[in-house]
Structures are given as C-alpha cells and as structure tokens.
Design a protein around this motif. Structure first.
Motif, PDB file in Angstrom:
ATOM      1  N   ASP A   1       1.089  -1.027   0.402  1.00 35.68           N
ATOM      2  CA  ASP A   1       0.066   0.337  -0.031  1.00 35.68           C
ATOM      3  C   ASP A   1       0.721   1.401  -0.116  1.00 35.68           C
ATOM      4  OD1 ASP A   1      -2.091  -2.031   0.294  1.00 35.68           O
ATOM      5  OD2 ASP A   1      -2.061  -1.417   2.281  1.00 35.68           O
ATOM      6  N   TRP A   2       1.507   1.594   0.762  1.00 34.07           N
ATOM      7  CA  TRP A   2       2.681   2.229   1.144  1.00 34.07           C
ATOM      8  C   TRP A   2       4.088   2.080   0.513  1.00 34.07           C
ATOM      9  CZ3 TRP A   2      -0.551   6.425   3.216  1.00 34.07           C
ATOM     10  CH2 TRP A   2      -1.212   6.124   3.560  1.00 34.07           C
ATOM     11  N   GLY A   3       4.578   1.429  -0.294  1.00 36.26           N
ATOM     12  CA  GLY A   3       6.156   1.385  -0.888  1.00 36.26           C
ATOM     13  C   GLY A   3       5.952   2.111  -1.887  1.00 36.26           C
ATOM     14  N   THR A   4       5.396   2.204  -2.887  1.00 41.99           N
ATOM     15  CA  THR A   4       5.612   3.558  -4.032  1.00 41.99           C
ATOM     16  C   THR A   4       5.340   5.114  -3.245  1.00 41.99           C
ATOM     17  OG1 THR A   4       3.340   3.123  -4.664  1.00 41.99           O
ATOM     18  CG2 THR A   4       4.703   1.827  -6.051  1.00 41.99           C
ATOM     19  N   SER A   5       4.971   5.230  -2.747  1.00 45.39           N
ATOM     20  CA  SER A   5       4.268   6.343  -1.490  1.00 45.39           C
ATOM     21  C   SER A   5       5.281   6.800  -1.082  1.00 45.39           C
ATOM     22  CB  SER A   5       3.844   6.737  -0.488  1.00 45.39           C
ATOM     23  OG  SER A   5       2.072   5.794  -1.878  1.00 45.39           O
ATOM     24  N   VAL A   6       6.208   6.038  -0.030  1.00 46.38           N
ATOM     25  CA  VAL A   6       7.362   6.384   0.722  1.00 46.38           C
ATOM     26  C   VAL A   6       8.749   6.101  -0.675  1.00 46.38           C
ATOM     27  CG1 VAL A   6       9.440   5.369   2.347  1.00 46.38           C
ATOM     28  CG2 VAL A   6       6.498   4.774   3.323  1.00 46.38           C
TER      29      VAL A   6
ATOM     30  N   SER B   1       5.128  16.750 -11.368  1.00 43.90           N
ATOM     31  CA  SER B   1       5.171  15.123  -9.964  1.00 43.90           C
ATOM     32  C   SER B   1       4.818  15.718  -8.913  1.00 43.90           C
ATOM     33  CB  SER B   1       6.629  14.605  -9.987  1.00 43.90           C
ATOM     34  OG  SER B   1       6.821  14.656 -11.755  1.00 43.90           O
ATOM     35  N   LYS B   2       4.449  16.646  -8.477  1.00 44.34           N
ATOM     36  CA  LYS B   2       4.601  17.282  -6.625  1.00 44.34           C
ATOM     37  C   LYS B   2       2.984  17.136  -6.942  1.00 44.34           C
ATOM     38  CE  LYS B   2       8.921  17.370  -5.232  1.00 44.34           C
ATOM     39  NZ  LYS B   2       9.320  15.865  -5.105  1.00 44.34           N
ATOM     40  N   VAL B   3       2.619  18.127  -7.784  1.00 36.73           N
ATOM     41  CA  VAL B   3       1.356  18.067  -8.223  1.00 36.73           C
ATOM     42  C   VAL B   3       0.251  16.473  -7.455  1.00 36.73           C
ATOM     43  CG1 VAL B   3      -0.951  18.506  -9.226  1.00 36.73           C
ATOM     44  CG2 VAL B   3       1.071  19.718  -9.416  1.00 36.73           C
TER      45      VAL B   3
ATOM     46  N   GLN C   1      -1.757  10.452  -5.092  1.00 35.29           N
ATOM     47  CA  GLN C   1      -0.684   9.436  -4.641  1.00 35.29           C
ATOM     48  C   GLN C   1      -1.478   9.246  -3.424  1.00 35.29           C
ATOM     49  OE1 GLN C   1       3.312   9.701  -4.359  1.00 35.29           O
ATOM     50  NE2 GLN C   1       3.452   7.111  -4.837  1.00 35.29           N
ATOM     51  N   MET C   2      -1.333  10.663  -2.133  1.00 38.02           N
ATOM     52  CA  MET C   2      -1.335   9.920  -0.417  1.00 38.02           C
ATOM     53  C   MET C   2      -2.542   9.444  -0.278  1.00 38.02           C
ATOM     54  SD  MET C   2       0.119  13.335   1.467  1.00 38.02           S
ATOM     55  CE  MET C   2      -1.239  12.540   2.509  1.00 38.02           C
ATOM     56  N   VAL C   3      -4.009   9.673  -1.271  1.00 39.25           N
ATOM     57  CA  VAL C   3      -5.664   9.400  -1.260  1.00 39.25           C
ATOM     58  C   VAL C   3      -5.612   7.941  -1.546  1.00 39.25           C
ATOM     59  CG1 VAL C   3      -7.175   9.989  -2.036  1.00 39.25           C
ATOM     60  CG2 VAL C   3      -6.464  11.886  -1.408  1.00 39.25           C
ATOM     61  N   SER C   4      -4.871   7.769  -2.767  1.00 38.17           N
ATOM     62  CA  SER C   4      -4.529   6.434  -3.243  1.00 38.17           C
ATOM     63  C   SER C   4      -4.344   5.449  -2.580  1.00 38.17           C
ATOM     64  CB  SER C   4      -4.146   6.103  -4.738  1.00 38.17           C
ATOM     65  OG  SER C   4      -2.551   7.040  -4.415  1.00 38.17           O
ATOM     66  N   ALA C   5      -3.431   5.520  -1.922  1.00 37.34           N
ATOM     67  CA  ALA C   5      -2.784   4.875  -0.570  1.00 37.34           C
ATOM     68  C   ALA C   5      -3.310   5.245   0.333  1.00 37.34           C
ATOM     69  CB  ALA C   5      -1.143   5.513  -0.901  1.00 37.34           C
ATOM     70  N   SER C   6      -3.910   5.527   0.721  1.00 39.11           N
ATOM     71  CA  SER C   6      -5.189   5.570   2.179  1.00 39.11           C
ATOM     72  C   SER C   6      -6.038   4.837   1.783  1.00 39.11           C
ATOM     73  CB  SER C   6      -5.488   6.747   2.393  1.00 39.11           C
ATOM     74  OG  SER C   6      -4.022   7.766   2.396  1.00 39.11           O
TER      75      SER C   6
ATOM     76  N   THR D   1      12.141  -1.274 -10.100  1.00 40.25           N
ATOM     77  CA  THR D   1      12.315  -0.908 -11.048  1.00 40.25           C
ATOM     78  C   THR D   1      13.144  -0.021 -10.114  1.00 40.25           C
ATOM     79  OG1 THR D   1      10.478   0.869 -10.629  1.00 40.25           O
ATOM     80  CG2 THR D   1      10.373  -0.755 -12.488  1.00 40.25           C
ATOM     81  N   THR D   2      14.284   1.077 -10.313  1.00 42.97           N
ATOM     82  CA  THR D   2      15.359   1.824  -9.590  1.00 42.97           C
ATOM     83  C   THR D   2      14.790   3.225  -8.782  1.00 42.97           C
ATOM     84  OG1 THR D   2      16.443   2.407 -11.035  1.00 42.97           O
ATOM     85  CG2 THR D   2      17.494   0.976 -10.692  1.00 42.97           C
ATOM     86  N   GLU D   3      13.539   3.639  -9.508  1.00 41.45           N
ATOM     87  CA  GLU D   3      12.724   4.899  -8.687  1.00 41.45           C
ATOM     88  C   GLU D   3      11.329   4.830  -9.187  1.00 41.45           C
ATOM     89  OE1 GLU D   3      13.028   9.210 -10.380  1.00 41.45           O
ATOM     90  OE2 GLU D   3      14.334   8.014 -11.122  1.00 41.45           O
ATOM     91  N   VAL D   4      10.482   4.733  -8.327  1.00 37.54           N
ATOM     92  CA  VAL D   4       8.782   5.745  -8.477  1.00 37.54           C
ATOM     93  C   VAL D   4       8.867   6.712  -8.282  1.00 37.54           C
ATOM     94  CG1 VAL D   4       7.046   4.653  -7.268  1.00 37.54           C
ATOM     95  CG2 VAL D   4       8.534   2.672  -7.506  1.00 37.54           C
ATOM     96  N   SER D   5       8.070   7.301  -9.218  1.00 37.11           N
ATOM     97  CA  SER D   5       7.552   8.470  -8.988  1.00 37.11           C
ATOM     98  C   SER D   5       6.271   8.638  -9.016  1.00 37.11           C
ATOM     99  CB  SER D   5       8.315   9.618 -10.297  1.00 37.11           C
ATOM    100  OG  SER D   5       7.187   9.009 -11.735  1.00 37.11           O
ATOM    101  N   ALA D   6       6.224  10.173  -8.577  1.00 42.30           N
ATOM    102  CA  ALA D   6       4.846  10.171  -7.530  1.00 42.30           C
ATOM    103  C   ALA D   6       4.103   9.778  -8.954  1.00 42.30           C
ATOM    104  CB  ALA D   6       4.316  11.825  -7.297  1.00 42.30           C
ATOM    105  N   PRO D   7       3.819  10.918 -10.309  1.00 43.21           N
ATOM    106  CA  PRO D   7       2.823  10.224 -11.711  1.00 43.21           C
ATOM    107  C   PRO D   7       2.852   8.773 -10.892  1.00 43.21           C
ATOM    108  CG  PRO D   7       4.273  11.861 -11.915  1.00 43.21           C
ATOM    109  CD  PRO D   7       4.340  12.363 -10.543  1.00 43.21           C
ATOM    110  N   SER D   8       3.763   7.976 -11.634  1.00 43.61           N
ATOM    111  CA  SER D   8       4.158   6.455 -11.354  1.00 43.61           C
ATOM    112  C   SER D   8       3.322   5.569 -10.753  1.00 43.61           C
ATOM    113  CB  SER D   8       5.525   5.890 -11.870  1.00 43.61           C
ATOM    114  OG  SER D   8       6.021   6.453 -11.254  1.00 43.61           O
TER     115      SER D   8
END
Length: 544
Positions: free
Chosen positions: A44-49, A375-377, A382-387, A458-465
C-alpha cells in the motif's frame, strides 16, 4: 485422542478443555497478522515512500488509521471466505443425541437438530437445560469437531512462519494464498479429500497468474493517460494542476463505490442499492474535486512549488543537477529542465515539454522525462490513493488473516464453527486484534519489503507512476472482489509496478533478476505453508 469422546459434546460445550488451545491460537494469529503487516501492507505504501510523497513515519500512522478502519468496518464480511470458501466445514460436524434409557448423550452419525441447536446461537454457547428435566430435553445438538480447531491452529502456524521468513528476506508474498495452502494440507490430513472445494482452489491458483496481469494492464493504462494528458503537454505544471481534480474524482469514485456498495452494516451501507451507492460515491468525489479545483487550487500550486524547492536543495547538496530554479522576486518558476522525448537531451524554457512530432501512438513506449514540478502535484493524489488502498487492504487481507482465529474462537465459544460471524459483537475485537498486530509488523519489519517494492523492481518510482500503480492495484482488487474473484493485493501491486516500469520505458527499466526471485518465492508459498501446517496438525492430533 482422549478429548474426542461423548462427554465433550453432551450437551454443554466444555470450553475449559480448550482454553490452552485458544491461548496458542492468539499467539499464532498475532504472528500471522504481524507477518502480513511486515509484508502485504507494504504494497500500500511502498510506492508512496519510494516516491518521497510520504515519509516512513507518516506511512506508519496513515496505515494504522486506514487499515484498522477497513478491518473493523468491513472485515467481518470477508472472514467468511476463508472460513467456508475452501473447505466444506460440515465434514467436521458432530451430532449428539439424548439417550432416554440411561439419561446420557451419545454421538451419532446424524440426527435432526432441535430448535436449541448451535446453528441458531449467535452470541454465546447455548444455555441448554439439564437432561432429565421434563419437557426440556434436548434431543439432538450439532457441534464442530475439536479436530477442526487443531487444523486451524496448524494453518496459523504455517502461514506465520512463511510470512515472517519472507519478510526477513524482503520478498512480497500473499498471506491469503498461504492460508489456502495451509488449510488444504490440514484438511487432507484430518478428513482426506472429502469436503475440499477443488474448483475454488483451482480458481484461486489461476488468479495468481491472472491478477498481476490485470493490475499491470490497468496501471499501465492509467499511466498512459497521465503521460499523454500531462507529461507530454507543453505546459506540464499547468496541465497537472488542471487535471488533478479530474483524477481525484475518478480515484475517489471508484474506491468509495467499492467500499460503500454492500459495505459496512455499522454505517448502514449494506442497505443501499448499487445505484444509490454509486450516487453517494460520485457525489462525494465531485464535491472533493470542486473543492480542489476552486478553493484549494492556489494552495495546491504553492504546495507543489514548496515541495519542489526542498527537492532542489537536496539535489544541490548531493551534487546532482537541479532541474529548475525559482525566481523568488517574481514568485515564479524558471526552467532549466531537459527532455528526452525524441531521444535527444534538450534544454527547454518556462516549464514546457516540446511536443513530439508525428502521431501520438508512436510515443506509447517512448521515454518521456517526468517534470519534477508537475510530479509534485501528484503527491496529493498519491496520498489519497494509498490511503484508500490501505483501507481496502484492511477490509480484505487483514480480515483474511484473522479468519482461522475467528473459526477457532467460534468453535471454542459456541461449539459450532459456522456461527454467523457478522452477527457477533466480539468479531470486532478479533479484527481489531489482527489490525494492531499488522500495524506492529508494518512498523518494525515493513521497511524491508517497501524498499524492494519502491526501489528494486524498478530503480525509481515517481509520484505520477506511484499514483497509477496504487490506483491500478486498488481498482483491480476491488473490481475482482465485487465479482467474487479471489486475487492477491501483493501480486497485483508487483504486477502494477512491473508493467508501469515497462510502460515508462525509462533508463532504469525493470530488474528482471529481482522479479524472478519474487516469482520463485510465490511458487514456494503454497507448499511451504502447507508443509508447516501439516506438521503442526499432525502433532496436535496425535500427541495432545
């Protein structure tokens, strides 16, 4: 087995004989939920962190809140699947009939259960009248064999061992599928092939391979929508601000509908028709979207710029090239960003991405550098989708891990495993117990699995992805749950990360070695948990 005699089941269920077993069950159940928190909850939170949207301590708090709410409000519904969906519990039925010749109760192969049967009891063991009292004789009662409790204790141990070991080696696995393997092994030993729902088990195994593909497809589709509507626009930041409310409406509508339709009886959602649930979900989602578009638009813009500035400082401190600089006096952002849309590194001004030439479909798999400010938008999304994903995880996976404990508890308290769980007040305490154990596991060991989800597939996860991964995972889990398709949130999350990583087609790509290791452990999940469960059940059945 000395305890399996007529006296155990006639007509009072003597709970004192199994108090020790309940203590063991709670210990193993805590270990199962702990392992699930250290493993499953990380999805749930791996990509957000990993994307930097939330800090690790914030993920702990948000997970604790939403996972507990999901487990307590909706968990009682899904425990039934684990209790009854794999094995026909009636194979463990014991019937006790009154013998008037000597005023005793004896076990019989079958009899007509009277109105005093445990089947109608929902809150406590029945207060059955003593034998020999005129007009109050219980002719027959139904119980669940103590063998069933032994088997469920074996299930708990098998699952807990596999989950905790997998978490130590930071491999994401499915607690639900471990439960299936452990339950199958215990039942085969105690009752043989009788009562096993093979069609359901085959369907579950099929879902192991299908669910990552479905989640990956939806996540990739959502990422392509973000890519063409935001990341490849000339004004990426403004496009992100404009479409953020739209994405928020869709995210909330899908997740809220899944939570409301056939939802919590405590909130009255179980009485709503599908169209009423849809109207409520859409209404809430649209209101939130309008709030974000109008009153909060300026706040969202300033927040994105503020977060970007912090990242720019971090880039500068680590020797990286800052992708933007801010003219403080003019209160605006000036680009020194680059794009690789055509495979050539170019410097572009004023927050713009050069539109690629040619038809759009040629750029489905082309590399597009994600604009950091835009991406910061997506952080808020992402916080809502993860929650919401954490809420659905609590309602499904957390409740599933408590399923064997619920079965043992009901047998212990009432003598009958199939007492309707949703009518019992003590179910909420058991679900809360599972949620607390899950949170403890997430906070103490979860960071290892989160690192793999966020950084190593993947070596990097961004906010959009990350947003599209979480949205695709939640969409798949909730959609399949409503259709009655058993899927794993773990498999869905890994499939989503993998597919989005390939869809981005960026330089980091996908680490296929790590993915291969995950697949191998997935294949071991079923037999290892089954073996431990078999050994524990054998020991309890023969030596206790």
């Amino acid at each position: 087995m000395t305890i399996l005699n007529d006296l155990i089941y006639a007509p009072f269920w003597p709970t004192d004989n199994f108090t020790w077993l309940m203590w063991i069950s709670f210990v193993f159940a805590f270990a199962v939920s702990y392992g699930m928190g250290a493993n499953d909850a990380c999805n749930d939170w791996g990509t957000s962190v990993g994307a930097g949207t939330v800090k690790l301590w914030q993920a702990y708090i948000l997970c604790a809140i939403f996972n507990t709410l999901g487990a307590v409000l909706l968990g009682y519904k899904v425990t039934e699947t684990i209790r009854t969906g794999i094995v026909d519990i009636s194979i463990y039925d014991i019937y006790v009939q009154y013998d008037p010749s000597n005023h005793t109760y004896v076990t019989v192969p079958f009899c007509e259960v009277s109105n005093f049967s445990l089947e109608t009891t929902t809150f406590a063991p029945p207060t059955l009248p003593a034998a020999g009292v005129a007009g109050t004789i219980v002719e027959c009662a139904r119980y669940t064999s103590a063998d069933f409790m032994y088997g469920q204790v074996g299930v708990l141990l098998g699952v807990s061992v596999f989950m905790i070991v997998s978490s130590i080696f930071k491999i994401p696995v499915s607690a639900t599928h471990a439960i299936v393997g452990a339950t199958l092994a215990a039942t085969l030993y105690l009752r043989g092939n009788v009562g096993i729902k093979w069609a359901e088990i085959v369907f579950i195994i099929f879902s192991w391979f299908l669910s990552p593909v479905i989640a990956g497809f939806f996540s990739s589709l959502f990422y392509l929508v973000v890519k063409f509507s935001v990341l490849m626009r000339r004004h990426t930041f403004e496009s992100a601000l404009l479409l953020c409310p739209v994405f928020m409406v869709f995210t909330l509508a899908v997740n809220l509908f899944a939570c409301i339709y056939q939802g919590s009886k405590y909130l009255g959602f179980d009485k709503l028709n599908w169209w009423e649930a849809l109207l409520v979900a859409l209404g809430i989602a649209i209101i939130v979207g309008l709030i974000i578009h109008f009153p909060l638009r300026k706040w969202l813009r300033n927040r994105a710029i503020r977060l970007y500035e912090k990242d720019k400082i971090k880039y500068a401190e680590t020797g990286g090239i800052p992708l933007r600089s801010r003219d403080i006096s003019a209160n605006k952002v000036i680009d020194v960003s680059f794009t690789n849309v055509d495979g050539v590194r170019k410097q572009l001004p004023a927050g713009e991405i050069e539109p690629p030439p040619g038809p759009w479909y040629k750029y489905i798999t082309k590399n597009v550098t994600e604009d950091l400010l835009a991406s910061k938008v997506f952080n808020a999304l992402q916080m809502v989708s993860a929650s919401l994903l954490s809420f659905s995880h609590g309602a499904n996976d957390t409740a599933n891990t408590v399923g064997p404990l619920v079965a043992i508890w009901l047998t212990y308290k009432t003598g009958w495993a199939l007492t309707p769980a949703e009518t019992r007040d003590d179910m909420q305490l058991l679900l809360f117990f599972g949620a607390v154990a899950m949170i403890f596991g997430f906070a103490t060991l979860g960071h290892r699995t989160m690192k793999l989800i966020a950084k190593e597939i993947t070596t990097e996860v961004s906010a959009p992805s990350g947003f599209t991964v979480e949205l695709g995972t939640a969409f798949t889990v909730l959609f399949c749950a409503k259709l009655g398709i058993p899927v794993s949130s773990t498999h869905c999350a890994v499939g989503a990360v993998l597919f989005v990583g390939m869809t981005k087609s960026t330089s980091e790509g996908v680490d296929w070695k790590v993915f291969g290791k995950i697949v191998i452990v997935w294949l071991l999940c079923f037999p290892v948990s089954a073996l431990v469960s078999f050994i524990m059940t054998y020991l309890l059945y023969n030596y206790v």
